[in-house]
Design an enzyme around this catalytic site. Sequence first.
Site, PDB file in Angstrom:
ATOM      1  N   GLY A  31       1.586  -3.879   1.633  1.00 17.93           N
ATOM      2  CA  GLY A  31       2.966  -3.526   1.334  1.00 17.93           C
ATOM      3  C   GLY A  31       3.082  -2.214   0.578  1.00 17.93           C
ATOM      4  N   LEU A  33       5.028   0.193   1.442  1.00 20.60           N
ATOM      5  CA  LEU A  33       4.722   0.957   2.660  1.00 20.60           C
ATOM      6  C   LEU A  33       5.123   2.418   2.542  1.00 20.60           C
ATOM      7  CD1 LEU A  33       5.869  -1.708   5.257  1.00 20.60           C
ATOM      8  CD2 LEU A  33       3.568  -1.310   4.355  1.00 20.60           C
ATOM      9  N   GLY A  36       1.921   6.636   5.945  1.00 20.50           N
ATOM     10  CA  GLY A  36       0.605   6.272   6.494  1.00 20.50           C
ATOM     11  C   GLY A  36       0.660   4.937   7.230  1.00 20.50           C
ATOM     12  N   HIS A  37       1.307   3.963   6.600  1.00 29.31           N
ATOM     13  CA  HIS A  37       1.445   2.652   7.257  1.00 29.31           C
ATOM     14  C   HIS A  37       2.266   2.792   8.548  1.00 29.31           C
ATOM     15  CE1 HIS A  37       0.937   1.356   2.915  1.00 29.31           C
ATOM     16  NE2 HIS A  37       0.018   0.616   3.507  1.00 29.31           N
ATOM     17  N   GLN A  61      -9.470  -8.871  -3.393  1.00 32.29           N
ATOM     18  CA  GLN A  61     -10.060  -7.533  -3.323  1.00 32.29           C
ATOM     19  C   GLN A  61      -9.837  -6.723  -4.596  1.00 32.29           C
ATOM     20  OE1 GLN A  61      -7.622  -6.402   0.261  1.00 32.29           O
ATOM     21  NE2 GLN A  61      -7.505  -4.430  -0.765  1.00 32.29           N
ATOM     22  N   ASP A 151      -9.116   4.651   4.461  1.00 35.50           N
ATOM     23  CA  ASP A 151     -10.077   3.725   3.859  1.00 35.50           C
ATOM     24  C   ASP A 151     -11.284   3.654   4.794  1.00 35.50           C
ATOM     25  OD1 ASP A 151      -8.388   2.483   1.535  1.00 35.50           O
ATOM     26  OD2 ASP A 151      -7.068   2.562   3.268  1.00 35.50           O
ATOM     27  N   GLN A 154     -13.908   0.905   4.491  1.00 29.60           N
ATOM     28  CA  GLN A 154     -13.296  -0.365   4.919  1.00 29.60           C
ATOM     29  C   GLN A 154     -13.278  -0.459   6.450  1.00 29.60           C
ATOM     30  OE1 GLN A 154      -9.593  -2.044   3.102  1.00 29.60           O
ATOM     31  NE2 GLN A 154      -8.620  -1.212   4.925  1.00 29.60           N
ATOM     32  N   SER A 187      -0.248   3.926  -1.672  1.00 30.57           N
ATOM     33  CA  SER A 187       0.688   3.201  -2.539  1.00 30.57           C
ATOM     34  C   SER A 187       0.353   3.470  -3.998  1.00 30.57           C
ATOM     35  CB  SER A 187       0.604   1.702  -2.259  1.00 30.57           C
ATOM     36  OG  SER A 187       0.715   1.461  -0.870  1.00 30.57           O
ATOM     37  N   ARG A 188      -0.908   3.736  -4.288  1.00 30.55           N
ATOM     38  CA  ARG A 188      -1.334   3.957  -5.685  1.00 30.55           C
ATOM     39  C   ARG A 188      -0.980   5.363  -6.195  1.00 30.55           C
ATOM     40  NH1 ARG A 188      -5.975   0.323  -4.348  1.00 30.55           N
ATOM     41  NH2 ARG A 188      -5.842  -1.431  -5.795  1.00 30.55           N
TER      42      ARG A 188
HETATM   43  P1  AMP Z   1      -3.060  -0.924   2.253  1.00 36.36           P
HETATM   44  O1  AMP Z   1      -1.640  -1.393   2.293  1.00 36.36           O
HETATM   45  O2  AMP Z   1      -3.297   0.187   1.278  1.00 36.36           O
HETATM   46  O3  AMP Z   1      -4.041  -2.047   2.146  1.00 36.36           O
HETATM   47  O4  AMP Z   1      -3.340  -0.256   3.661  1.00 36.36           O
HETATM   48  C1  AMP Z   1      -3.060  -0.948   4.860  1.00 36.36           C
HETATM   49  C2  AMP Z   1      -3.575  -0.132   6.010  1.00 36.36           C
HETATM   50  O5  AMP Z   1      -2.951   1.147   6.009  1.00 36.36           O
HETATM   51  C3  AMP Z   1      -5.090   0.124   5.929  1.00 36.36           C
HETATM   52  O6  AMP Z   1      -5.637   0.042   7.242  1.00 36.36           O
HETATM   53  C4  AMP Z   1      -5.152   1.520   5.379  1.00 36.36           C
HETATM   54  O7  AMP Z   1      -6.328   2.210   5.745  1.00 36.36           O
HETATM   55  C5  AMP Z   1      -3.933   2.148   6.036  1.00 36.36           C
HETATM   56  N1  AMP Z   1      -3.497   3.327   5.284  1.00 36.36           N
HETATM   57  C6  AMP Z   1      -3.196   3.403   3.970  1.00 36.36           C
HETATM   58  N2  AMP Z   1      -2.877   4.667   3.626  1.00 36.36           N
HETATM   59  C7  AMP Z   1      -3.004   5.415   4.756  1.00 36.36           C
HETATM   60  C8  AMP Z   1      -2.837   6.797   5.070  1.00 36.36           C
HETATM   61  N3  AMP Z   1      -2.482   7.687   4.146  1.00 36.36           N
HETATM   62  N4  AMP Z   1      -3.058   7.198   6.340  1.00 36.36           N
HETATM   63  C9  AMP Z   1      -3.432   6.309   7.292  1.00 36.36           C
HETATM   64  N5  AMP Z   1      -3.601   5.002   7.065  1.00 36.36           N
HETATM   65  C10 AMP Z   1      -3.401   4.547   5.823  1.00 36.36           C
END
Ligand code: AMP
Length: 284
Positions: A31, A33, A36-37, A61, A151, A154, A187-188
Amino acid sequence: MHTVTDIAALQHWLGRYRRDELRVALVPTMGALHEGHLQLLRQAAEQADRVVVSVFVNPLQFGPAEDFQAYPRDLETDARLLEAHGTHLLFAPALHELIAPDRPSTFVEVPDLGEQLCGRQRPGHFRGVTTIVAKLFHLVQPQVAVFGEKDYQQWIILRRMVADLNFSVDMQAVPTARADDGLALSSRNAYLNAAERTRAPQLYASLRQAAADAAAGDDLAQVQVRTLKRLQAADMTPEYVEFREAEHLTSPRAEDRELVILAAARLGAARLIDNVRFTRRLKS
Ligand code: AMP
């Protein structure tokens, strides 16, 4: 878009999709969002008839001293964004739907790979990720799953998990979405104050420079030291900067051409990660 918070309701909609032989793409998220998401959603929509997004801040995690409580949560805004971007089903489970009250006794773990790089700084982090993503794969049984290259470790670990456990899911990765100044969206990033935010793009800038130098044939160890110094000069506290072979994250051998440089650095209250893939010219 339908929003479901329990597994029974999730299965109801998935059953319909299956009956209609629809191809399902899953996008797992925590979330808060951002663009990127949304890139992941676009890719998912291109690949499938139905896009299922999970929003779950996964406590497994987060380490005990990490930001599980503080992690940004705004399900209403997320739901609006998801609906506007073509999501069909939002799965936003309550904690107890996925995790027994006294932590699970079964884990899915990719050993070795999960203990390096970010895993060294965050023991148990990747085990938490793989356990929850495996559960989501079992529940949703998607044909496609989409993740971000942001990531990178990951992504490599999840691909290994899928291969090792014979999940039949088409794993797809999307390039990192960035702000205009190069900072990887996260998000951070909300933890950065204004002064830190102006310094934060130094992480990507340093990795790009390092990748260019290494691609041109500079000694990797020397580039690594230069990059660590550059991050410190930008008032960051680097946790690691490392070159790896791009597909398996093994230490680069002399003959490896496809490499990635990965880094994590602290800046104020934020822990930033980023990576740059590149092809090395080998000296003949
Ligand atoms: P998170 O909500 O941070 O756990 O991320 C969920 C998904 O979004 C993961 O597959 C992340 O790698 C991807 N994600 C997060 N930030 C980005 C970004 N800046 N560009 C592309 N994918 C992203």
